[in-house]
Design an enzyme around this catalytic site. Structure first.
Site, PDB file in Angstrom:
ATOM      1  N   GLU A 114       0.722  -1.202  -0.146  1.00 59.58           N
ATOM      2  CA  GLU A 114      -0.023   0.088  -0.185  1.00 59.58           C
ATOM      3  C   GLU A 114       0.815   1.435   0.079  1.00 59.58           C
ATOM      4  O   GLU A 114       0.689   2.139   0.882  1.00 59.58           O
ATOM      5  CB  GLU A 114      -0.874  -0.080   1.061  1.00 59.58           C
ATOM      6  CG  GLU A 114      -1.837  -1.136   1.202  1.00 59.58           C
ATOM      7  CD  GLU A 114      -2.954  -1.233   2.316  1.00 59.58           C
ATOM      8  OE1 GLU A 114      -2.904  -0.242   3.119  1.00 59.58           O
ATOM      9  OE2 GLU A 114      -3.890  -2.009   2.081  1.00 59.58           O
ATOM     10  N   GLU A 128      -3.966  -9.036  -0.188  1.00 63.53           N
ATOM     11  CA  GLU A 128      -4.547  -8.940   0.974  1.00 63.53           C
ATOM     12  C   GLU A 128      -6.206  -8.943   0.735  1.00 63.53           C
ATOM     13  O   GLU A 128      -6.636  -7.972   0.017  1.00 63.53           O
ATOM     14  CB  GLU A 128      -4.103  -7.574   1.612  1.00 63.53           C
ATOM     15  CG  GLU A 128      -4.438  -7.381   3.122  1.00 63.53           C
ATOM     16  CD  GLU A 128      -3.755  -6.273   3.887  1.00 63.53           C
ATOM     17  OE1 GLU A 128      -2.447  -6.067   3.555  1.00 63.53           O
ATOM     18  OE2 GLU A 128      -4.346  -5.482   4.505  1.00 63.53           O
TER      19      GLU A 128
END
Length: 810
Positions: free
Chosen positions: A427, A503
């Site tokens: 991220e 994820e």
């Protein structure tokens, strides 16, 4: 490099792979010319800064004496005033000093002596006999220093380590503080295999033959040319040689790279079902030198296909993975091999076959266990690049240190059979900025310069077409964090690309909190959706915390789409275990996450059995919740099952009906008006009973039961036994709302290393001889001393019958 280019240019498959093995030689062993000694024992520790703490005249006699690995934060008190609250688990940081005095024999004077740190959190500076060896800001990376020029051979030496974790917050989760991974003292001759100095690939693997190429870097520090013989032998799991290659050469005064080619007939391939390991023995022999370097290897090949997904050894399969942070619950970040092994065994029993090392290089022991137990690993490097996520995180050091840290990670880990994917970022805040067009190719280039045999990915929480990392073309697998509703149309967005769910889910899983009003149960299905209530009508109690109207639980929703499409190669769920810190979506007084399929104490939550029913061939029948409610309450009773056609539910002997899974259902449900007694589920296949499960209305707490996961443990000073503490009624039923305070007493060659109960809001210390039960359960972790004998462990609580168990230490 030309050798690698020529080799890979001949490979038709996108990823033809290879033997892999750990660069770390077997630890704590001695071979001709090489000794790797456990350097964990007998350190002196001071919490707080010590001016000139590296000086030889520092008086450390009054400092605390301890053995590594050590995490001082886990010994502290939870407080909302700690600077790492809430992200860092509400525990303290600070500065700590470690010192150790040790002797080096005079016979080692002509050898090379190194100190190897597996990880120090964070900003460590190391001195030997007052000489500064270096500084490493990254708290997760492994590193080595050469002690040889500064040692007193035949005399005493003092090593000093300053660890600075005082400036916080520097992490989005609990980091721990200190020399929290193992330390080794390595001694070699002046001609030896270099640090992380071997690399093994297999140009071709079939069931009949594996071609093996071993590349070794040999260090010659004698300042003269040395004639040597280099022999590489591959040993099977029984220790028998299956291939050997010998080469005579003259080493120059430098590090020299040598390549040897071998063939293994009828290889046993490494897989998640059968993680078979060979060993490579590299021997160097010469007139004035000898070395033996031993590492485990696994022979396998794999491929990611844009349309068909992931295959291992030619067999298509899904990667069924979880993300996990590095803490071990009440043990903190101090690495313990048995603690890690227990976690992996619990996950394996669920059907999990993959681990993502969120979001940093793991302890070497994790990869060694994944090799041994059969897990596919996504080995992740960074949580940020140049832009921060929290004020004092790694972005402060990225520009100066990222190349060194990434190189060290790949060199250390590139030979583990379990490592299948490299992740260069999680991220990343820059994923939508043009700077990513520069950084992503640079990082990918660093990885590919050392290992071209594995694909690279990034975990993207904004995987749309504006993502500059994906635009750069640097990554081989397009990683999606969440966005499960975009999976099916992935190829519309990225035609011809390969997919991995880096994820998924972020489901709010709770063990307990059972009798909350329905509108107080909140769900956080992903970071991109707003929280919502469980939406149950009629004031009924949801048996499952993650219910989304019209869609089912976030776990179920993600798995349904994942298993539907072949091109979705696999998933890594957030998370396998609860972890300290990041108590999303809550804050203080929570000090742990709620995301885990398994809680911090290692107790599975109900969703565990959904995955077990889908991911394994074990026969599963699990009903929940408990059966202690307010009379007249409507309760949603869920059942997960497999290997059966139907399940019938009975309340106090009366059938409540037969249910079958329809279409893509993953569970069945009855809405039941509560009355005390026995709830029984019976699964059947072709009319025959498969399994029967019962839950009973529990009475008042009456007694304690102790269940040790292992009653025979090793007298090595590190082995553990995890003892589950159950609060039972007089009939032996777990009391689901029991919160009795339980006191522990221990005698014999062991001590209580930690206690827990899985409650995310408990502020009781982990280092204690007591624990309150949470929903009828608690945990005590017993660690051995270096002495054989019997450990007697007793649990008592006011008004309850006590319990005792005995462990044998051998």
């Amino acid at each position: 490099m030309l050798l690698y280019k020529a080799f890979f240019s001949k490979i038709a498959r996108p990823l033809c792979l290879f033997i892999v093995f750990s660069f770390f030689a077997l630890k704590g062993y001695s071979q001709p010319g090489r000794t790797v000694a456990d350097f964990d024992k007998g350190w002196h520790f001071n919490l707080g800064d010590v001016p000139n703490g590296e000086k030889l005249d520092v008086k450390d006699g009054a400092w605390r004496v301890l053995d590594l690995p050590h995490d001082w934060s886990i010994e502290g008190k939870f407080s909302k005033d700690n600077p790492a609250t809430p992200e860092g688990g509400a525990l303290p940081g600070g500065i700590g000093w470690y010192r150790k005095t040790f002797a080096v024999p005079a016979t080692s004077k002509n050898k090379l002596v190194y100190i190897d740190f597996d990880g120090v959190y964070q900003k460590s500076t190391v001195w030997i006999n007052g000489h500064e060896l270096g500084f490493r800001p990254n708290g997760y990376i492994s590193f080595r220093y050469d002690l040889t020029p500064y040692l007193n051979f035949g005399g005493t030496n003092t090593i000093a380590v300053k660890v600075d974790n005082s400036v916080q917050p520097n992490s989005r989760w609990y980091s721990g503080s200190g020399i929290y991974r193992n330390v080794w003292l390595t001694t070699t001759d002046r001609v030896a295999v270099d640090h992380w100095g071997t690399y093994v690939i297999t140009p071709s693997v079939t069931d009949k033959l594996a071609d093996v190429k071993v590349v070794a870097n040999i260090l010659n520090a004698t300042h003269a040319q040395q004639p040597v013989t280099i022999t590489t032998t591959i040993l099977n799991a029984e220790g028998k040689p299956v291939a050997t290659s010998t080469q005579n050469t003259i080493l120059k005064d430098a590090s020299t790279r040598f390549t040897q080619e071998l063939k293994v007939n009828d290889p046993v391939l490494w897989s998640v079902e059968k993680p078979y390991l060979y060993k490579v023995l590299t021997k160097i022999s010469g007139k004035n030198s000898a070395d033996s370097y031993i590492t485990p290897i696994g022979i396998r090949y794999f491929n990611f296909d844009a349309d068909k997904g992931f295959s291992l050894n030619g067999k298509f399969m899904k990667i069924l993975g979880v993300c996990d942070h590095h803490d071990l619950g009440s043990l903190g970040s101090a690495i313990n091999t048995r603690g890690l092994e227990r976690q992996l065994q619990i996950l394996k029993a669920m059907g999990c076959n993959g681990i993502r090392t969120s979001h940093n290089p793991p302890a070497p022991e994790l990869l060694e266990l994944c090799d041994k137990l059969g897990f596919i690993v996504m080995d992740e490097a960074f949580d940020c690049w140049e832009w921060q996520k929290v004020k004092y995180d790694y972005h402060l050091y990225f520009k100066e240190w990222h190349k060194r840290d990434l190189e060290d990670q790949v060199l250390r880990d590139r030979n583990h059979p379990s490592v299948i994917i490299w992740s260069i970022g999680n991220e990343i805040p820059q994923q939508s900025d043009t700077s990513a067009l520069r950084l992503a190719p640079e990082l990918a280039g660093i990885v590919h310069s050392l290992d071209k045999t594995r694909p690279i990915t990034t975990a993207n929480d904004n995987p749309g077409k504006g993502n500059k990392i994906i635009q750069s073309g640097a990554i081989d697998l397009v990683g999606y964090n969440y966005h499960e509703f975009d999976y099916a149309t992935f190829h519309d967005r990225y035609p011809g690309k390969k997919f991995i769910a880096t994820e998924t889910t972020s489901g709010l899983e709770m063990r307990g909190h059972y009798d909350m009003p329905s509108d107080s149960i909140r769900v956080w299905p992903s970071r991109y959706d707003k929280p919502f209530t469980d939406g149950n009508p009629d004031n009924s109690v949801s048996a499952y915390d993650n219910v989304r109207p019209g869609w089912g639980s976030t776990h179920e929703a993600t798995w349904k789409v994942m298993k539907k499409y072949d091109f979705l190669s696999g998933m890594f769920i957030w998370t396998g275990f609860d972890y300290l810190g990041e108590p999303t979506p809550y804050s203080w007084p929570s000090r742990s996450s709620y995301f885990g399929i398994i809680d911090l104490a290692g107790f599975p939550k109900d969703v565990y059995y959904m995955y077990q029913s889908e991911w394994t061939n074990k026969t599963v029948l699990h009903i929940f919740p408990h059966w202690n409610w307010t009379p007249g309450k409507l309760v949603d009773v869920w059942a997960f099952y497999n290997n059966a056609d139907e399940v019938e539910l009975y309340l106090n002997g009366k059938s409540l009906g037969v249910k079958k899974k329809l279409s893509d259902d993953l569970h069945i449900m009855w809405r039941v008006k509560y009355e005390p007694g026995t709830l029984k589920a019976v699964s059947r296949k072709s009319g025959k009973v498969v399994l029967t499960r019962e839950i009973h209305t529990a009475g008042a707490p009456a007694k304690i039961e102790l269940v040790a996961d292992r009653k025979n443990i090793k007298a090595d000073g590190k082995d553990l036994s995890f003892i589950t503490v159950k609060i039972l009624d007089k009939d032996g039923n777990i009391v689901p709302n029991a919160d009795n305070l339980v006191n522990f007493k221990i005698s014999g060659p062991g001590f209580i290393a930690g206690v827990d109960n899985g409650d995310e809001v408990s502020h009781d210390p982990f280092k204690a001889n007591y624990r309150k039960a949470f929903n009828g359960l608690a945990l005590a972790i017993i660690q051995t001393k270096e002495k054989a004998g019997s450990i007697t462990f007793t649990a008592t609580s006011a008004g309850l019958t006590s319990a005792t168990t005995v462990l044998q230490v051998k």
